[in-house]
Design a protein around this motif. Structure first.
Motif, PDB file in Angstrom:
ATOM      1  N   SER A 280       0.830  -1.211   0.000  1.00  0.00           N
ATOM      2  CA  SER A 280       0.000   0.000   0.000  1.00  0.00           C
ATOM      3  C   SER A 280       0.859   1.254   0.000  1.00  0.00           C
ATOM      4  O   SER A 280       0.546   2.239  -0.673  1.00  0.00           O
ATOM      5  CB  SER A 280      -0.921   0.009   1.228  1.00  0.00           C
ATOM      6  N   ALA A 281       1.956   1.230   0.788  1.00  0.00           N
ATOM      7  CA  ALA A 281       2.821   2.409   0.865  1.00  0.00           C
ATOM      8  C   ALA A 281       3.448   2.686  -0.492  1.00  0.00           C
ATOM      9  O   ALA A 281       3.510   3.840  -0.935  1.00  0.00           O
ATOM     10  CB  ALA A 281       3.908   2.201   1.928  1.00  0.00           C
ATOM     11  N   LEU A 282       3.892   1.638  -1.159  1.00  0.00           N
ATOM     12  CA  LEU A 282       4.530   1.821  -2.462  1.00  0.00           C
ATOM     13  C   LEU A 282       3.519   2.377  -3.480  1.00  0.00           C
ATOM     14  O   LEU A 282       3.855   3.252  -4.280  1.00  0.00           O
ATOM     15  CB  LEU A 282       5.102   0.478  -2.937  1.00  0.00           C
ATOM     16  N   ALA A 283       2.280   1.886  -3.417  1.00  0.00           N
ATOM     17  CA  ALA A 283       1.251   2.377  -4.340  1.00  0.00           C
ATOM     18  C   ALA A 283       0.982   3.861  -4.096  1.00  0.00           C
ATOM     19  O   ALA A 283       0.914   4.669  -5.031  1.00  0.00           O
ATOM     20  CB  ALA A 283      -0.031   1.562  -4.172  1.00  0.00           C
ATOM     21  N   LEU A 284       0.853   4.250  -2.834  1.00  0.00           N
ATOM     22  CA  LEU A 284       0.575   5.658  -2.528  1.00  0.00           C
ATOM     23  C   LEU A 284       1.776   6.540  -2.871  1.00  0.00           C
ATOM     24  O   LEU A 284       1.615   7.637  -3.414  1.00  0.00           O
ATOM     25  CB  LEU A 284       0.244   5.822  -1.037  1.00  0.00           C
ATOM     26  N   ALA A 285       2.975   6.065  -2.543  1.00  0.00           N
ATOM     27  CA  ALA A 285       4.177   6.857  -2.811  1.00  0.00           C
ATOM     28  C   ALA A 285       4.326   7.078  -4.318  1.00  0.00           C
ATOM     29  O   ALA A 285       4.670   8.177  -4.767  1.00  0.00           O
ATOM     30  CB  ALA A 285       5.405   6.155  -2.247  1.00  0.00           C
ATOM     31  N   THR A 286       4.032   6.046  -5.112  1.00  0.00           N
ATOM     32  CA  THR A 286       4.145   6.153  -6.569  1.00  0.00           C
ATOM     33  C   THR A 286       3.135   7.165  -7.110  1.00  0.00           C
ATOM     34  O   THR A 286       3.453   8.006  -7.947  1.00  0.00           O
ATOM     35  CB  THR A 286       3.909   4.763  -7.201  1.00  0.00           C
ATOM     36  N   TRP A 287       1.932   7.102  -6.560  1.00  0.00           N
ATOM     37  CA  TRP A 287       0.900   8.059  -6.998  1.00  0.00           C
ATOM     38  C   TRP A 287       1.287   9.494  -6.601  1.00  0.00           C
ATOM     39  O   TRP A 287       1.148  10.442  -7.379  1.00  0.00           O
ATOM     40  CB  TRP A 287      -0.444   7.648  -6.365  1.00  0.00           C
ATOM     41  N   ALA A 318      10.088  -2.864   2.268  1.00  0.00           N
ATOM     42  CA  ALA A 318      10.171  -1.528   2.862  1.00  0.00           C
ATOM     43  C   ALA A 318       9.137  -1.245   3.955  1.00  0.00           C
ATOM     44  O   ALA A 318       9.308  -0.311   4.724  1.00  0.00           O
ATOM     45  CB  ALA A 318      10.051  -0.469   1.777  1.00  0.00           C
ATOM     46  N   GLY A 319       8.057  -1.973   4.025  1.00  0.00           N
ATOM     47  CA  GLY A 319       7.062  -1.665   5.045  1.00  0.00           C
ATOM     48  C   GLY A 319       6.250  -0.418   4.716  1.00  0.00           C
ATOM     49  O   GLY A 319       6.190   0.010   3.556  1.00  0.00           O
ATOM     50  N   GLY A 320       5.653   0.176   5.724  1.00  0.00           N
ATOM     51  CA  GLY A 320       4.626   1.195   5.500  1.00  0.00           C
ATOM     52  C   GLY A 320       5.045   2.650   5.598  1.00  0.00           C
ATOM     53  O   GLY A 320       4.195   3.531   5.554  1.00  0.00           O
ATOM     54  N   LEU A 321       6.344   2.929   5.761  1.00  0.00           N
ATOM     55  CA  LEU A 321       6.780   4.321   5.983  1.00  0.00           C
ATOM     56  C   LEU A 321       7.334   4.966   4.721  1.00  0.00           C
ATOM     57  O   LEU A 321       8.106   4.353   4.000  1.00  0.00           O
ATOM     58  CB  LEU A 321       7.926   4.355   7.007  1.00  0.00           C
ATOM     59  N   PHE A 322       6.971   6.222   4.492  1.00  0.00           N
ATOM     60  CA  PHE A 322       7.695   7.045   3.515  1.00  0.00           C
ATOM     61  C   PHE A 322       7.361   8.502   3.820  1.00  0.00           C
ATOM     62  O   PHE A 322       6.434   8.789   4.592  1.00  0.00           O
ATOM     63  CB  PHE A 322       7.337   6.662   2.066  1.00  0.00           C
ATOM     64  N   SER A 323       8.132   9.402   3.240  1.00  0.00           N
ATOM     65  CA  SER A 323       7.908  10.833   3.485  1.00  0.00           C
ATOM     66  C   SER A 323       7.764  11.570   2.167  1.00  0.00           C
ATOM     67  O   SER A 323       8.253  11.108   1.131  1.00  0.00           O
ATOM     68  CB  SER A 323       9.082  11.428   4.276  1.00  0.00           C
ATOM     69  N   VAL A 324       7.090  12.708   2.222  1.00  0.00           N
ATOM     70  CA  VAL A 324       7.015  13.575   1.035  1.00  0.00           C
ATOM     71  C   VAL A 324       7.517  14.959   1.406  1.00  0.00           C
ATOM     72  O   VAL A 324       7.398  15.395   2.555  1.00  0.00           O
ATOM     73  CB  VAL A 324       5.574  13.683   0.474  1.00  0.00           C
ATOM     74  N   VAL A 325       8.108  15.637   0.415  1.00  0.00           N
ATOM     75  CA  VAL A 325       8.520  17.026   0.600  1.00  0.00           C
ATOM     76  C   VAL A 325       7.629  17.879  -0.292  1.00  0.00           C
ATOM     77  O   VAL A 325       7.508  17.607  -1.498  1.00  0.00           O
ATOM     78  CB  VAL A 325       9.998  17.222   0.210  1.00  0.00           C
ATOM     79  N   VAL A 379       6.336  15.796   5.290  1.00  0.00           N
ATOM     80  CA  VAL A 379       5.341  15.027   6.058  1.00  0.00           C
ATOM     81  C   VAL A 379       5.683  13.547   5.911  1.00  0.00           C
ATOM     82  O   VAL A 379       5.924  13.067   4.800  1.00  0.00           O
ATOM     83  CB  VAL A 379       3.903  15.285   5.564  1.00  0.00           C
ATOM     84  N   ARG A 380       5.738  12.852   7.054  1.00  0.00           N
ATOM     85  CA  ARG A 380       5.954  11.411   6.984  1.00  0.00           C
ATOM     86  C   ARG A 380       4.620  10.690   7.103  1.00  0.00           C
ATOM     87  O   ARG A 380       3.821  10.990   8.001  1.00  0.00           O
ATOM     88  CB  ARG A 380       6.874  10.916   8.099  1.00  0.00           C
ATOM     89  N   PHE A 381       4.403   9.770   6.192  1.00  0.00           N
ATOM     90  CA  PHE A 381       3.207   8.937   6.239  1.00  0.00           C
ATOM     91  C   PHE A 381       3.572   7.554   6.750  1.00  0.00           C
ATOM     92  O   PHE A 381       4.614   6.994   6.387  1.00  0.00           O
ATOM     93  CB  PHE A 381       2.598   8.762   4.837  1.00  0.00           C
ATOM     94  N   TYR A 382       2.702   7.017   7.575  1.00  0.00           N
ATOM     95  CA  TYR A 382       2.744   5.588   7.880  1.00  0.00           C
ATOM     96  C   TYR A 382       1.452   5.009   7.314  1.00  0.00           C
ATOM     97  O   TYR A 382       0.354   5.435   7.703  1.00  0.00           O
ATOM     98  CB  TYR A 382       2.834   5.327   9.385  1.00  0.00           C
ATOM     99  N   VAL A 383       1.588   4.060   6.393  1.00  0.00           N
ATOM    100  CA  VAL A 383       0.425   3.527   5.704  1.00  0.00           C
ATOM    101  C   VAL A 383      -0.047   2.257   6.403  1.00  0.00           C
ATOM    102  O   VAL A 383       0.682   1.271   6.497  1.00  0.00           O
ATOM    103  CB  VAL A 383       0.766   3.248   4.220  1.00  0.00           C
ATOM    104  N   GLY A 384      -1.260   2.305   6.902  1.00  0.00           N
ATOM    105  CA  GLY A 384      -1.830   1.202   7.675  1.00  0.00           C
ATOM    106  C   GLY A 384      -2.500   0.163   6.793  1.00  0.00           C
ATOM    107  O   GLY A 384      -2.162  -0.002   5.616  1.00  0.00           O
ATOM    108  N   LEU A 385      -3.472  -0.527   7.360  1.00  0.00           N
ATOM    109  CA  LEU A 385      -4.095  -1.646   6.665  1.00  0.00           C
ATOM    110  C   LEU A 385      -5.478  -1.306   6.101  1.00  0.00           C
ATOM    111  O   LEU A 385      -6.239  -2.189   5.713  1.00  0.00           O
ATOM    112  CB  LEU A 385      -4.185  -2.858   7.606  1.00  0.00           C
ATOM    113  N   GLU A 386      -5.806   0.000   6.045  1.00  0.00           N
ATOM    114  CA  GLU A 386      -7.064   0.395   5.424  1.00  0.00           C
ATOM    115  C   GLU A 386      -7.022   0.054   3.922  1.00  0.00           C
ATOM    116  O   GLU A 386      -5.958  -0.191   3.366  1.00  0.00           O
ATOM    117  CB  GLU A 386      -7.289   1.917   5.582  1.00  0.00           C
TER     118      GLU A 386
END
Ligand SMILES: *Cc1c(COP(=O)(O)O)cnc(C)c1O
Length: 405
Positions: A280-287, A318-325, A379-386
């Motif tokens: 999920s994190a990779l999908a959101l980060a890519t978008w 990588a798990g659920g963490l990533f950040s955006v600038v 902002v750092r996102f932690y992407v959960g299981l929603e």
């Protein structure tokens, strides 16, 4: 007392003891023939010895002896063994938090006059612990560029006694060349300790890459429920383990069997959860890479993330963490409004649970020896299981509402 007025409680039972004594001295062992999947919860402060010889034969280094509930019970031992197995270690010690585990590494290995190296992007409370040792305990603490690699050799002094590694930094995501740093340290006989929380011990194998000590906040993925605080220190080497164990005993750190049993309940699903967060994190980060409001997405799996080559070489996920600038045209207040405008992403520290989180960080205030190339807020996102479609819609709605202009 006459026979007629004696109450049942006052009449000795068949074994010669009164009822109250027999209630206390019931057999507390799990009956033979009972078998079930969950690890039993063994709560204990006192551990009872069969005789004085057994008590006197105790050797604090011997992990197969039961000594005192503070040190180990069958429940905590079960957890320690499973955690060591996940990371490929031989010994594990448990602590009441990840930060307590970090503190124990310092207490075990560093004294006044010694020198410690910490990566500039390290978990902030670890940095703060280092600053405290420097200010009040006569320890030299220096920060280094996490991308220094084998160049760490130039920073080592005769009194350097510990090198911390974090892979990647959990806010800014630079991935260090762990084997290169570990090799330089090992050649000089200096122990390395990695904060391996990011990988849950699953996606990065610290001992395979030459690291001596792996620290994890079990509070994160291992708990998985946002409800247990615990830390672990895992090692391969016996002497190092004894050093760390001694410090733990002297500090009086302990964990409850109930908390251990909650973690034992979560461990079987650790890998599946980690992989779901990762997807999920990779999908959101890519978008998010293609959003006009954002200038950089910091995810170790992306080619433009500093240290991506090491990530690809050494990590399996990588798990659920990533950040955006964000683009520098957006003031901090607007980014704050974006974070507060999210409905599914909650505002809060920690991560590893089922729920998504978002936190703004002021990175330039968090580092001292490396410059930060970005102008805009992070902002750092932690992407959960929603459901990831709902998470994307949540971010999109708040971007549209708050990051205009
Ligand atoms: C959360 C965290 C810790 C500390 O864990 P606590 O159990 O909250 O003390 C240590 N390192 C990293 C990278 C963390 O994210």
């Amino acid at each position: 007392m006459t026979q007629e007025t004696r109450k049942p409680q006052d009449v000795p039972e068949a074994n010669g003891w009164h009822r109250q004594t027999n209630v206390l001295h019931a057999d507390t062992h799990i009956p033979a023939g009972f078998s079930a999947m969950p690890a039993p919860v063994a709560r204990a402060s006192t551990v009872v010895f069969p005789d004085l010889a057994a008590m006197r034969a105790l050797d604090w280094k011997n992990d197969s002896q039961w000594r005192y509930g503070l040190h180990a019970t069958p429940t905590s031992m079960e957890l320690m063994q499973r955690l060591a197995a996940i990371e490929g270690g031989r010994h594990c010690l448990l602590f009441p938090s990840g930060l307590a585990a970090i503190a124990n590494v310092y207490f075990a290995l560093v004294k006044s006059g010694d020198d410690v190296l910490i990566p500039d992007n390290a978990y902030s409370p670890n940095r703060d612990h280092g600053d405290w040792l420097k200010e009040d305990f006569g320890v030299s603490v220096r920060y280094y560029d996490p991308l220094v690699g084998a160049g760490i050799a130039d920073l080592i002094q005769p009194n350097t006694k510990l090198i911390w590694i974090e892979a990647p930094g959990s806010v800014t995501m630079e991935v260090p060349d762990v084997p290169a740093i570990a090799k330089v340290a090992r050649d000089r006989g200096i122990p390395t300790a990695i904060d391996n929380t990011y990988s849950a011990g699953l996606a990065f194998a610290p001992f395979h890459h030459g690291v001596d000590i792996s620290v994890q906040a079990l509070t994160k993925y291992q708990s998985g429920g946002s409800d247990v605080l615990m830390g672990a220190v895992t090692t391969v080497d016996d002497d190092l383990h004894h050093h760390l164990k001694r410090a733990r005993m002297r500090m009086g750190w302990g964990v409850s069997a109930d908390d251990c049993s909650l973690l034992l309940r979560s461990l079987p699903s650790l890998k599946l959860r980690f992989e779901a967060h990762d997807r999920s994190a990779l999908a959101l980060a890519t978008w998010l890479k293609h959003r006009p409001e954002i200038t950089a997405v910091l995810h170790p799996a992306f080619a433009d993330c500093p240290g991506n080559a090491f990530f690809k070489r050494d990590f399996t996920g990588a798990g659920g963490l990533f950040s955006v600038v964000f683009d520098g045209r957006f003031p901090g207040a607007q980014i704050d409004a974006f974070v507060e405008g999210l409905r599914l992403f909650k505002i809060g520290f920690s991560w590893g649970g089922a729920h998504s989180l978002a936190v703004p960080y002021k990175v330039p205030l968090m580092r001292t020896v490396t410059s930060w190339p970005h102008k805009g807020g992070l902002v750092r996102f932690y992407v959960g299981l929603e459901d990831v479609r709902d998470l994307q819609a949540d971010i999109e709605a708040s971007l549209k509402a708050h990051l205009v202009g």
